[in-house]
Each structure stands twice: as C-alpha cells, then as structure tokens.
Motif scaffolding. Structure first.
Motif, mmCIF file in Angstrom:
data_model
loop_
_atom_site.group_PDB
_atom_site.id
_atom_site.type_symbol
_atom_site.label_atom_id
_atom_site.label_comp_id
_atom_site.label_asym_id
_atom_site.label_seq_id
_atom_site.Cartn_x
_atom_site.Cartn_y
_atom_site.Cartn_z
ATOM 1 N N ALA A 15 4.526 -2.111 6.256
ATOM 2 C CA ALA A 15 3.720 -1.027 5.696
ATOM 3 C C ALA A 15 4.606 0.041 5.064
ATOM 4 C CB ALA A 15 2.842 -0.415 6.783
ATOM 5 N N TYR A 16 5.711 0.372 5.720
ATOM 6 C CA TYR A 16 6.597 1.400 5.173
ATOM 7 C C TYR A 16 7.297 0.899 3.911
ATOM 8 C CZ TYR A 16 10.214 4.935 4.827
ATOM 9 O OH TYR A 16 11.036 5.929 4.362
ATOM 10 N N GLU A 18 6.040 -1.119 1.741
ATOM 11 C CA GLU A 18 5.049 -1.109 0.663
ATOM 12 C C GLU A 18 4.710 0.295 0.193
ATOM 13 O OE1 GLU A 18 3.907 -3.562 -1.020
ATOM 14 O OE2 GLU A 18 4.769 -5.185 0.176
ATOM 15 N N THR A 19 4.620 1.242 1.116
ATOM 16 C CA THR A 19 4.112 2.576 0.751
ATOM 17 C C THR A 19 5.198 3.640 0.632
ATOM 18 O OG1 THR A 19 3.758 3.272 3.057
ATOM 19 C CG2 THR A 19 1.980 2.030 1.983
ATOM 20 N N ARG A 21 5.833 5.637 2.924
ATOM 21 C CA ARG A 21 5.345 6.788 3.699
ATOM 22 C C ARG A 21 5.331 6.441 5.178
ATOM 23 N NH1 ARG A 21 1.640 6.726 -0.617
ATOM 24 N NH2 ARG A 21 0.073 5.704 0.709
ATOM 25 N N VAL A 23 4.117 5.634 8.824
ATOM 26 C CA VAL A 23 2.931 4.846 9.163
ATOM 27 C C VAL A 23 2.252 5.454 10.387
ATOM 28 C CG1 VAL A 23 2.075 2.540 9.686
ATOM 29 C CG2 VAL A 23 4.142 2.811 8.285
ATOM 30 N N TRP A 27 -3.574 3.732 12.341
ATOM 31 C CA TRP A 27 -3.681 2.582 11.447
ATOM 32 C C TRP A 27 -3.070 1.345 12.091
ATOM 33 C CZ3 TRP A 27 -0.171 -0.678 9.072
ATOM 34 C CH2 TRP A 27 -0.669 -1.489 8.053
ATOM 35 N N ARG A 286 14.724 0.333 2.370
ATOM 36 C CA ARG A 286 13.300 -0.028 2.348
ATOM 37 C C ARG A 286 13.110 -1.203 1.376
ATOM 38 N NH1 ARG A 286 9.287 1.105 -0.753
ATOM 39 N NH2 ARG A 286 10.649 2.346 -2.092
#
Length: 306
Positions: A15-16, A18-19, A21, A23, A27, A286
């Motif tokens: 998730a991190y 991809e975004t 931001r 997490v 979520w 990342r």
C-alpha cells in the motif's frame, strides 16, 4: 513474526509503495478481516522489531528500511513475466546482433519503470589471425588486426620506415597468427625494430575493456523522492560508483535495500556470448520490488537462452 504479522507487513508495504502515504491501521484491519485492536497490537510488535514506524503522531505506519528488505525478500523467487512478453523479448534478442546490451537496458527500463544498467566484463582475450600494415607517411603506420570471429582492431603507430625497405612485408609475415593479442609484445622478435613495433601495436590496439549501458534515468525524475535534490545526487553518485565489472554470478539474483540512503537495487547476473554480465534496476526505497525482480530475473534468463 507470526504469519498474520507477515501478511500485515506485506500489505502495508504494498500500500505504501502504491500511494507513498502512511497506511492507516483501520484500512489494514478491513483488508485483513480482523479487528482494529488486533492490527494495532501487531503493528506495535512490528515497530518494536524495527520493521515499521509512525512518521507522525496521528499518521499511519510506513515500512522502515528493514521492513522493506523483509518485504523484498518475500518476493523471492520472482514470478516470470507473462509468456507473451517473454516470447517478444526472445524475438527481439534473436535479431539484436551486437546491439543486444543496449536493447536489454532499454527493455528493462521500459518494463520496470526504473533506470536500468547493463554491465559487461571485458571480452575473452582475442586471438590474432593476421595484421595488415599501411604507410600513412610522416612516420605513421595504420595497423589493422584481424581477430578470430571476424572482429577488426585498428590503430595508428609512430614508426620511421626511412631505412627499412621491405620492413612492412617482413613485419606482416612475422605478425601472422594465430596467437593471443595479449602476448603479441612477448613473442620472440627477429629484430629490435619488430620488437618495438609489437609493443606499439599492443598499446595502439588497447586492452579489452568492460562495457556499461544506462537507460531510463528520466524515470527517476517522476518519483516523488526526486523533489529532494539530495536523492538525485545520491542516485547519480551510485551510478558512478558501480563496479566496472559484474559482481553477481550468472543465474544469481540480489536485492540491496537502502545500502545507499533512500535507494534500492535489484541485480541479476547472466552469461552471454562468453562474457559475464549484470543487469541492475535502480529505484527508490519505495520500489515496486515484485515487478523489478520479475523483470531482472526474466531478462537474465532470456539472455542465457539466446
């Protein structure tokens, strides 16, 4: 680390990546189908283990360097690229001729979305079949060496032919091979002039050199990390500091996570046409490790098979 914590870390890392931001734990709990309290307890354990951190008091979590490394290693062995992509790569390599190193770097950069570097060891010592000498005038000779495999080497040497009638014919007979190019200056010469010429020819032809091909550097500018000039400086410094010759053995695969601050490397070794090589994909901490590993692994195997 429990199996649930391992799944939690992998989910958080993906998730991190991809975004970009932090997490939220809420979520994560929804994705795993567990209670928020359970996720908070597991995140606390992962923080204690140095795998995740909380950048701000009210923010979610992000992986640490150690957490990213754990995530990257979890992607091994990598999945190969889709069959249609592998078939296309094989067709491109089959008709690439001597341009294959640059094409491989281009394909790796395009498929991974990151800069790619292909490094090759120096070619095997060449054997000389014959040497042709031409007088250019002004005390200069043009020398053309014909090597096994049809490769040619050219060089210009300074040599005074004023008092050496018939010298070129004599020299060409003596220079007739086959013999290793590296041993040219060590061959017993029938005259001091020929010994001098042999030393000059070795210097003019030059020693075999390693090769390096870099593609896709502009892709790094699209990363959010590129807003930091220090990140870009470290990336360029890393490119300059890569060894001239490959260090990963053929068939080997390695992930270096954050050895240089904020930067990760995925590296695959291969051997092709008698030379060892290494494909390196460079990205931020990342990084899309799963995709980068798949690209490096599949390309290195395609090279071995062509």
């Amino acid at each position: 680390m429990t199996e649930r914590q391992r799944r939690l870390l992998n989910l958080l890392a993906r998730a991190y990546i991809e975004t970009g931001r932090p997490v939220p734990s809420k979520w994560l709990a929804e994705q795993l189908g567990v209670s928020p309290a359970t996720v908070r307890y597991d995140l606390a354990d992962l923080e204690t283990a140095g795998l995740v951190e909380k950048p701000h008091a009210s923010a979610g979590r992000v992986p640490t360097r150690r957490g990213f490394r754990q995530y990257a290693l979890a992607q091994l062995p990598p999945k190969p690229l889709p069959p249609e992509t592998l078939n296309r790569l094989a067709r491109v390599l089959a008709r690439s001729g001597s341009n294959w190193p640059q094409l491989v770097a281009q394909m790796a950069a395009r498929l991974s979305g990151y800069p790619a570097v292909v490094r090759l060891s120096p070619p095997q010592p060449a054997r000389v079949l014959e040497v042709h000498l031409s007088d250019l005038g002004g005390g200069r000779l043009l020398a053309v060496a014909v090597l096994e495999g049809g490769r040619l080497l050219e060089g210009i040497v300074s040599f005074d032919l004023a008092a050496e009638e018939g010298f070129l014919e004599q020299a060409e007979r003596w220079l007739h091979g086959p013999y290793p190019l590296a041993e040219l200056s060590e061959r017993p010469a029938p005259s001091p002039q020929l010994a001098q010429l042999a030393r000059q020819l070795v210097e003019a032809f030059g020693a075999p050199r390693s090769e390096r091909y870099v593609e896709g550097l502009g892709a790094m500018l699209d990363e959010p990390e590129a807003r930091d000039p220090e990140f870009l400086r470290r990336t360029l410094d890393l490119l300059d500091s890569l060894p001239d010759t490959p260090v990963i053995p053929a068939g080997g695969l390695d992930v270096r996570v954050g050895d240089v601050e904020g930067i990760s490397l995925v590296q695959a070794g291969f051997r092709r046409v008698g030379r060892s090589g290494e494909l390196t994909v460079i990205g931020p901490l990342r990084m899309h490790y799963r995709e980068a590993l798949s690209v490096a692994h599949s390309l290195s195997h395609a090279l071995e098979g062509n």
